[in-house]
Design an enzyme around this catalytic site. Structure first.
Site, PDB file in Angstrom:
ATOM      1  N   LYS A 211      -0.609   4.848   4.570  1.00 47.05           N
ATOM      2  CA  LYS A 211      -1.458   3.878   5.291  1.00 47.05           C
ATOM      3  C   LYS A 211      -0.947   3.651   6.712  1.00 47.05           C
ATOM      4  O   LYS A 211       0.243   3.443   6.922  1.00 47.05           O
ATOM      5  CB  LYS A 211      -1.526   2.555   4.521  1.00 47.05           C
TER       6      LYS A 211
ATOM      7  N   HIS B 168       0.840  -1.210   0.000  1.00 45.24           N
ATOM      8  CA  HIS B 168       0.000   0.000   0.000  1.00 45.24           C
ATOM      9  C   HIS B 168       0.871   1.253   0.000  1.00 45.24           C
ATOM     10  O   HIS B 168       2.055   1.209   0.318  1.00 45.24           O
ATOM     11  CB  HIS B 168      -0.910   0.030   1.238  1.00 45.24           C
TER      12      HIS B 168
HETATM   13  N1  LIG Z   1     -12.756  -1.195   2.779  1.00 45.98           N
HETATM   14  C1  LIG Z   1     -12.188  -0.687   1.686  1.00 45.98           C
HETATM   15  O1  LIG Z   1     -12.500  -1.068   0.531  1.00 45.98           O
HETATM   16  C2  LIG Z   1     -11.168   0.393   1.852  1.00 45.98           C
HETATM   17  C3  LIG Z   1     -10.842   0.819   3.112  1.00 45.98           C
HETATM   18  N2  LIG Z   1     -10.002   1.884   3.294  1.00 45.98           N
HETATM   19  C4  LIG Z   1      -9.832   2.317   4.671  1.00 45.98           C
HETATM   20  O2  LIG Z   1     -10.544   3.551   4.853  1.00 45.98           O
HETATM   21  C5  LIG Z   1      -9.913   4.316   5.876  1.00 45.98           C
HETATM   22  C6  LIG Z   1      -9.620   5.726   5.358  1.00 45.98           C
HETATM   23  O3  LIG Z   1      -8.663   5.650   4.318  1.00 45.98           O
HETATM   24  P1  LIG Z   1      -8.168   6.968   3.572  1.00 45.98           P
HETATM   25  O4  LIG Z   1      -9.315   7.698   2.985  1.00 45.98           O
HETATM   26  O5  LIG Z   1      -7.042   6.544   2.713  1.00 45.98           O
HETATM   27  O6  LIG Z   1      -7.582   7.801   4.818  1.00 45.98           O
HETATM   28  P2  LIG Z   1      -7.398   9.363   4.978  1.00 45.98           P
HETATM   29  O7  LIG Z   1      -6.437   9.556   6.100  1.00 45.98           O
HETATM   30  O8  LIG Z   1      -7.113  10.002   3.657  1.00 45.98           O
HETATM   31  O9  LIG Z   1      -8.842   9.872   5.441  1.00 45.98           O
HETATM   32  C7  LIG Z   1      -9.380   9.629   6.712  1.00 45.98           C
HETATM   33  C8  LIG Z   1     -10.424  10.695   6.961  1.00 45.98           C
HETATM   34  O10 LIG Z   1     -11.092  10.406   8.196  1.00 45.98           O
HETATM   35  C9  LIG Z   1     -11.236  11.614   8.903  1.00 45.98           C
HETATM   36  N3  LIG Z   1     -11.354  11.352  10.316  1.00 45.98           N
HETATM   37  C10 LIG Z   1     -10.442  10.742  11.115  1.00 45.98           C
HETATM   38  N4  LIG Z   1     -10.899  10.755  12.381  1.00 45.98           N
HETATM   39  C11 LIG Z   1     -12.115  11.378  12.349  1.00 45.98           C
HETATM   40  C12 LIG Z   1     -13.080  11.718  13.326  1.00 45.98           C
HETATM   41  N5  LIG Z   1     -12.878  11.425  14.621  1.00 45.98           N
HETATM   42  N6  LIG Z   1     -14.219  12.338  12.941  1.00 45.98           N
HETATM   43  C13 LIG Z   1     -14.424  12.630  11.629  1.00 45.98           C
HETATM   44  N7  LIG Z   1     -13.550  12.364  10.667  1.00 45.98           N
HETATM   45  C14 LIG Z   1     -12.411  11.741  11.035  1.00 45.98           C
HETATM   46  C15 LIG Z   1      -9.975  12.406   8.579  1.00 45.98           C
HETATM   47  O11 LIG Z   1     -10.134  13.797   8.851  1.00 45.98           O
HETATM   48  C16 LIG Z   1      -9.843  12.109   7.089  1.00 45.98           C
HETATM   49  O12 LIG Z   1     -10.642  12.981   6.328  1.00 45.98           O
HETATM   50  C17 LIG Z   1      -8.668   3.521   6.285  1.00 45.98           C
HETATM   51  O13 LIG Z   1      -8.992   2.744   7.417  1.00 45.98           O
HETATM   52  C18 LIG Z   1      -8.414   2.612   5.080  1.00 45.98           C
HETATM   53  O14 LIG Z   1      -7.705   1.467   5.376  1.00 45.98           O
HETATM   54  C19 LIG Z   1      -9.461   2.543   2.253  1.00 45.98           C
HETATM   55  C20 LIG Z   1      -9.723   2.154   0.971  1.00 45.98           C
HETATM   56  C21 LIG Z   1     -10.592   1.035   0.666  1.00 45.98           C
HETATM   57  O1  LIG Z   2      -5.800   2.129   3.165  1.00 51.78           O
HETATM   58  C1  LIG Z   2      -6.021   1.836   1.968  1.00 51.78           C
HETATM   59  O2  LIG Z   2      -5.694   2.579   1.035  1.00 51.78           O
HETATM   60  C2  LIG Z   2      -6.723   0.585   1.687  1.00 51.78           C
HETATM   61  N1  LIG Z   2      -7.213  -0.069   2.692  1.00 51.78           N
HETATM   62  C3  LIG Z   2      -7.960  -1.278   2.636  1.00 51.78           C
HETATM   63  C4  LIG Z   2      -7.230  -2.360   3.400  1.00 51.78           C
HETATM   64  O3  LIG Z   2      -6.737  -2.093   4.508  1.00 51.78           O
HETATM   65  O4  LIG Z   2      -7.168  -3.488   2.910  1.00 51.78           O
HETATM   66  C5  LIG Z   2      -8.406  -1.652   1.256  1.00 51.78           C
HETATM   67  C6  LIG Z   2      -7.461  -1.263   0.148  1.00 51.78           C
HETATM   68  O5  LIG Z   2      -6.451  -2.211   0.051  1.00 51.78           O
HETATM   69  C7  LIG Z   2      -6.931   0.155   0.284  1.00 51.78           C
END
Ligand SMILES: NC(=O)C1=CN([C@@H]2O[C@H](COP(=O)(O)OP(=O)(O)OC[C@H]3O[C@@H](n4cnc5c(N)ncnc54)[C@H](O)[C@@H]3O)[C@@H](O)[C@H]2O)C=CC1
Ligand SMILES: O=C(O)C1=N[C@H](C(=O)O)C[C@H](O)C1
Length: 271
Positions: A162, A158
């Site tokens: 991350k 990643h």
């Molecule tokens: N399940 C899936 O398909 C995927 C999951 N993810 C997960 O999604 C999460 C976010 O990933 P990204 O967008 O890359 O991270 P990022 O760091 O770019 O965004 C996180 C957001 O959450 C907000 N945030 C954090 N604490 C908060 C709170 N207490 N109240 C309100 N907002 C809050 C931050 O201000 C930020 O805007 C991670 O856990 C990542 O692993 C990411 C991509 C795909």
């Molecule tokens: O943090 C990410 O970017 C992603 N998080 C998810 C994970 O923890 O598997 C899904 C994807 O791989 C992107």
């Protein structure tokens, strides 16, 4: 009056938050009802479209999560574990469905979501893409077909932002491999090797995490046996994949009974 499904997006300024806002605008049958950020974030009070550097979309970023959630049909949440638990309680109070993409939650935090699932539909998955959910099923089948002569290793890569490891996807794949073998992942999990680790224990499921650059998300499940290796691979090249999956899940929740669901339910992939 817009009669399409109103989606509130948490973590609006994040990588996934912004991708969701863009993808919702391009998707029929849904609209962005609210964009939520944490208190003190400099986007609060700004038009979400303009804060993203584009045209105004008429949705002002709010830090009043309770109000925004109460007036939504469904919440899509890709933030952080503590924030997701707080949003879960608000969704339960309002009886509003909660689609959770947040990873890095401990077993205890996942258990804390359970009471909320009595009051609203929760879809939670470490990866919202069709491809990964298919890979999960393939992993389970291959693990069930091979014995412990084949060492199972999950390797993920990643971007350098991350914060959690192993990734949520890697853990889904590890769980599937363990299930295929008829063991509990927690009994055979080997992550974070460093130093004199000793030889690999037969039957363990190993995890390795690479962090670098702008890698969107890559996952290999390796079955390394005597004289041969099988490698199952998924490579995500665009976050829109996850946003589309989350929006599909958000649509799917409408009219669903309260409960805890995952992407297998949404995609109809359950065995
Ligand atoms: N399940 C899936 O398909 C995927 C999951 N993810 C997960 O999604 C999460 C976010 O990933 P990204 O967008 O890359 O991270 P990022 O760091 O770019 O965004 C996180 C957001 O959450 C907000 N945030 C954090 N604490 C908060 C709170 N207490 N109240 C309100 N907002 C809050 C931050 O201000 C930020 O805007 C991670 O856990 C990542 O692993 C990411 C991509 C795909
Ligand atoms: O943090 C990410 O970017 C992603 N998080 C998810 C994970 O923890 O598997 C899904 C994807 O791989 C992107």
């Amino acid at each position: 009056m817009d009669d399409t499904i109103g989606i509130a997006v948490t973590g609006a300024s994040g990588r996934m938050g912004q991708m969701l806002i863009r993808t919702i605008a391009e998707t029929k049958g849904v609209h962005l009802s609210a964009a939520i950020e944490r208190k003190g974030h400099d986007w609060v009070g700004q038009d979400a479209g303009q804060a993203m550097g584009g045209a105004a979309n008429g949705v002002v970023v709010t830090d009043d999560a309770a109000q925004a959630i109460a007036s939504a049909d469904v919440v899509i949440d890709f933030t952080a574990p503590e924030a997701t638990l707080a949003f879960s309680a608000l969704c339960a109070d309002a009886g509003v469905a909660h689609v959770i993409g947040t990873t890095g939650m401990t077993d205890a935090q996942i258990a804390e979501l359970q009471p909320a699932s009595q009051s609203c539909a929760i879809v939670r998955a470490g990866n919202m893409s069709l491809g990964v959910n298919l890979l999960v099923q393939l992993t389970k089948r291959v693990a069930a077909a091979l014995d412990e002569d084949f060492d199972i290793e999950v390797i993920e890569a990643h971007h350098h932002h991350k914060v959690d490891a192993p990734s949520g996807t890697a853990l889904m794949l590890g769980e599937a491999a363990a299930e295929g073998r008829g063991v509990a992942l927690n009994d055979v999990r080997d992550s974070g090797r460093d130093g004199i680790t000793g030889a690999r224990k037969r039957g363990d499921i190993g995890f390795s995490a690479i962090r670098g650059g702008d890698i969107v998300g890559e996952h290999d499940v390796m079955f390394a046996g005597p004289g041969e290796r099988i490698v199952l691979r998924h490579m995500a090249t665009d976050r829109v994949l996850f946003a589309r999956g989350a929006i599909r899940a958000a649509k799917w929740t409408q009219g669903k009974a309260p409960g805890a669901y995952d992407m297998m339910d949404v995609l109809g992939l359950n065995d």
